[in-house]
Motif scaffolding. Structure first.
Motif, PDB file in Angstrom:
ATOM      1  N   VAL A 192       0.843  -1.208   0.000  1.00  0.00           N
ATOM      2  CA  VAL A 192       0.000   0.000   0.000  1.00  0.00           C
ATOM      3  C   VAL A 192       0.872   1.250   0.000  1.00  0.00           C
ATOM      4  O   VAL A 192       0.636   2.193  -0.767  1.00  0.00           O
ATOM      5  N   SER A 207       0.214  -1.214   9.023  1.00  0.00           N
ATOM      6  CA  SER A 207      -1.226  -1.239   8.746  1.00  0.00           C
ATOM      7  C   SER A 207      -2.041  -0.533   9.821  1.00  0.00           C
ATOM      8  O   SER A 207      -3.055   0.100   9.514  1.00  0.00           O
ATOM      9  N   GLN A 210      -1.793   3.100   9.048  1.00  0.00           N
ATOM     10  CA  GLN A 210      -2.569   3.411   7.844  1.00  0.00           C
ATOM     11  C   GLN A 210      -4.060   3.441   8.151  1.00  0.00           C
ATOM     12  O   GLN A 210      -4.781   4.321   7.669  1.00  0.00           O
ATOM     13  N   LEU A 229      -9.432   0.798   0.872  1.00  0.00           N
ATOM     14  CA  LEU A 229      -8.514   0.019   1.704  1.00  0.00           C
ATOM     15  C   LEU A 229      -9.316  -0.772   2.726  1.00  0.00           C
ATOM     16  O   LEU A 229     -10.172  -0.212   3.423  1.00  0.00           O
ATOM     17  N   VAL A 236      -3.823  -5.374   5.752  1.00  0.00           N
ATOM     18  CA  VAL A 236      -4.509  -4.430   4.887  1.00  0.00           C
ATOM     19  C   VAL A 236      -4.430  -4.922   3.446  1.00  0.00           C
ATOM     20  O   VAL A 236      -3.455  -5.552   3.034  1.00  0.00           O
ATOM     21  N   VAL A 238      -6.165  -3.807  -0.774  1.00  0.00           N
ATOM     22  CA  VAL A 238      -6.803  -2.749  -1.563  1.00  0.00           C
ATOM     23  C   VAL A 238      -7.756  -3.386  -2.571  1.00  0.00           C
ATOM     24  O   VAL A 238      -7.448  -4.422  -3.172  1.00  0.00           O
ATOM     25  N   HIS A 247      -3.814  -8.092  -2.238  1.00  0.00           N
ATOM     26  CA  HIS A 247      -3.062  -7.964  -0.991  1.00  0.00           C
ATOM     27  C   HIS A 247      -1.854  -8.880  -0.966  1.00  0.00           C
ATOM     28  O   HIS A 247      -1.847  -9.961  -1.553  1.00  0.00           O
TER      29      HIS A 247
END
Length: 283
Positions: A192, A207, A210, A229, A236, A238, A247
């Motif tokens: 990410v 994560s 984030q 997300l 995490v 997307v 992921h």
């Protein structure tokens, strides 16, 4: 009295701390630190100055770091891009500070000693590494004091990726590596972070950071869209579209694409819990 800080982002130990923290943390001494630059393609940052210590994160070529201490070939430093603190091999740093002009826009590229792809590479550079270009020669850019890079593999710093998910998709199949941030090995939050960086969006490293700092909350169960997300405790991913998650994961040990509901059911069955948050980025 010391404030409470996240140790991942705070250059402070009982014996030593960054000068800017004086009066806020207690330490035996405080130092200004020396700004240096990463000279290797990808360099590990560890919690302790030992090669057998797990990787917390990685620094990429051209990234600046502030070094506060050195110990037997290790530098205790803070990364400029995301503020992470840890131990990095001292011989992977140099004091020559460049002025970056371009970034690597492909999963990986080579630096050659001459303007020829038949030459043995000097160095491999990962996605989002930043370099200083001083000239052009045929199909190559010329780096300051180092070598030649195939021109289509670089983009000017001001030319950003329009879709960070497309960037993440170029790393499909990259092996999973705890703390990794490149096509050689990447973890969920690293995927990410470097993908967002290519689109000009700064993201914290882990994560949990984030989840706390990126985007606006979307109600769990609401319709999803590309770029959303999805967070679990410690993980995490997307969304590629309304139903498909991309992921880096330990189940397949690589960056994979699969139905979100399949991942959700698998995590529940494994006792890893359900989704903790969905975040939507602006723009």
């Amino acid at each position: 009295m010391s404030e409470t800080f996240d140790r991942r982002l705070t250059p402070a130990r009982p014996d030593l701390a960054a000068a800017y923290l004086k009066g806020r943390v207690t330490a035996d001494r405080y130092v200004e630190g020396a700004v240096m630059e990463v000279k290797e393609g990808v360099v590990d940052l560890r919690r302790e100055p030992r090669p057998d210590c797990p990787i917390d994160t990685q620094a990429l070529y051209g990234e600046r770091v502030t070094v506060y201490d050195e110990e037997e070939g290790w530098a205790w430093a803070q990364l400029d891009r995301d503020g992470y603190v840890g131990w990095i091999a001292a011989n992977a740093l140099w004091s020559a500070l460049r002025t970056p002009t371009h970034r690597v826009c492909v999963p990986r590229t080579f630096v050659y000693p001459a303007a020829s792809i038949k030459q043995p590479p000097l160095l491999a550079l990962p996605l989002s590494a930043e370099v200083e270009i001083v000239d052009e020669r045929e199909n190559f850019y010329v780096m300051r004091d180092l070598g030649f890079i195939w021109r289509p593999h670089l983009a000017p710093l001001g030319l950003l990726a329009a879709d960070f998910v497309s960037v993440a998709e170029t790393l499909m199949g990259a092996p999973y590596l705890w703390g990794g941030k490149s096509s050689i090995g990447v973890d969920c939050s690293g995927l990410v972070q470097i993908s967002l960086a290519a689109a000009g969006k700064k993201a914290p490293r882990d994560s949990d950071m984030q989840e706390a700092r990126l985007g606006k909350p979307v109600e769990i169960g609401a319709p999803l869209q590309r770029g959303d997300l999805i967070f679990w405790k410690g993980h995490v991913g997307v969304m590629r579209d309304a139903t498909t998650l991309l992921h880096a994961n330990g189940t397949h040990m690589l960056v994979s694409s699969e139905p979100l509901e399949l991942v959700r059911a698998r995590n529940l069955n494994a006792g890893a819990g359900d989704i903790t948050a969905v975040k939507r980025l602006e723009g």
